[in-house]
Scaffold this active site. Sequence first.
Site, short mmCIF file in Angstrom:
data_model
loop_
_atom_site.label_atom_id
_atom_site.label_comp_id
_atom_site.label_asym_id
_atom_site.label_seq_id
_atom_site.Cartn_x
_atom_site.Cartn_y
_atom_site.Cartn_z
N GLU A 291 41.41 34.77 43.74
CA GLU A 291 42.11 35.72 42.88
C GLU A 291 43.61 35.58 43.08
OE1 GLU A 291 42.09 40.62 42.38
OE2 GLU A 291 41.00 39.64 44.01
N LYS B 234 40.66 40.89 34.79
CA LYS B 234 39.86 41.75 35.67
C LYS B 234 39.67 43.13 35.03
CE LYS B 234 39.82 43.12 40.58
NZ LYS B 234 40.55 42.96 41.86
N TYR C 237 42.21 52.03 46.39
CA TYR C 237 41.80 52.70 47.62
C TYR C 237 42.16 51.82 48.81
CZ TYR C 237 37.90 49.43 46.98
OH TYR C 237 37.15 48.31 46.78
N CYS D 66 36.63 39.51 41.91
CA CYS D 66 36.44 40.45 43.01
C CYS D 66 35.53 41.61 42.62
CB CYS D 66 37.79 40.94 43.52
SG CYS D 66 37.70 41.75 45.13
N SER E 15 42.51 39.56 49.40
CA SER E 15 42.76 40.80 50.12
C SER E 15 44.16 40.73 50.70
CB SER E 15 41.72 40.98 51.23
OG SER E 15 41.87 42.23 51.84
#
Length: 201
Positions: free
Chosen positions: A41, A115, A121, A151, A177
Site C-alpha cells: 500500500e 481504497k 483508530y 489493507c 503500517s
Amino acid sequence: MKIALAQINPTVGDFQGNTKKIIEFAGEASAAQADVVMFPELAVCGYPPADFLDKPSFVARAGEAIAEIAATATAGRKLAILCGYVTAAPPGSGKQVANSAALLRNGAVEFVQTKRLLPFYDVFDEQRYFAPAASQSLHCLGGERMALTICEDAWNDKLFWSSRLYPVDPVEAGIASPHAGRHCPAAQGSCGDGQPGGRQR
C-alpha cells in the site's frame, strides 16, 4: 498464475529511491518468470505520507512515478505490477487525495482502484486525508476477474464476507503500517513475515 510478493520498505517522500526499488524488484520478479508482482500500500510515496498529502506537487510526483514504473518495468514484458500510490480525489468528495492501487501492464497504467475502508483508530488516521472509493470494481487479469483490495478492504469488508461478490478471491494490492512492528492482521503469512514468497528490503 505465478505471483511474486515484494515486501519493500519505502521511504516517505523519496519518490526517486522508492521508484528505483520497485523497478529493481519488478526486474527480479520478471527474471523469476512471475506473471504478477505485488507491492505494498502506497509503496510509491511511502506510508504514512500524512501532511505531505496537502501538497499538490506531492500527488503530481506520485503520478509521474507510477507512469515511470509502468513504462520501465512492464513494457515488453509479460509481467504485471500491482502497486499502491496516491491519486487525486474525485471532485465533490470533500478531500484532495485518495489511497489507490494500480495495475501496471504493457508499459501503462491499465486499472486503478481506490481504497474503500479507511481506518481511523490506533495509529491510523486515513479518514483525515483520503476520500474513500464509492465502490469496488472488477478487472480481468490472466483470464480471471479480480479485485484490487487495499489493507482493510480485504479483511474488514462486511459486505464481502457476508455475501461473496466475486467468483474467485480478490487479489490484494498491499498492506502498510506506520510503525515498525505494527501491522494489519491480514498481513500474517502473506507479506514478508518469514513465509515463502515474501522478501523485505
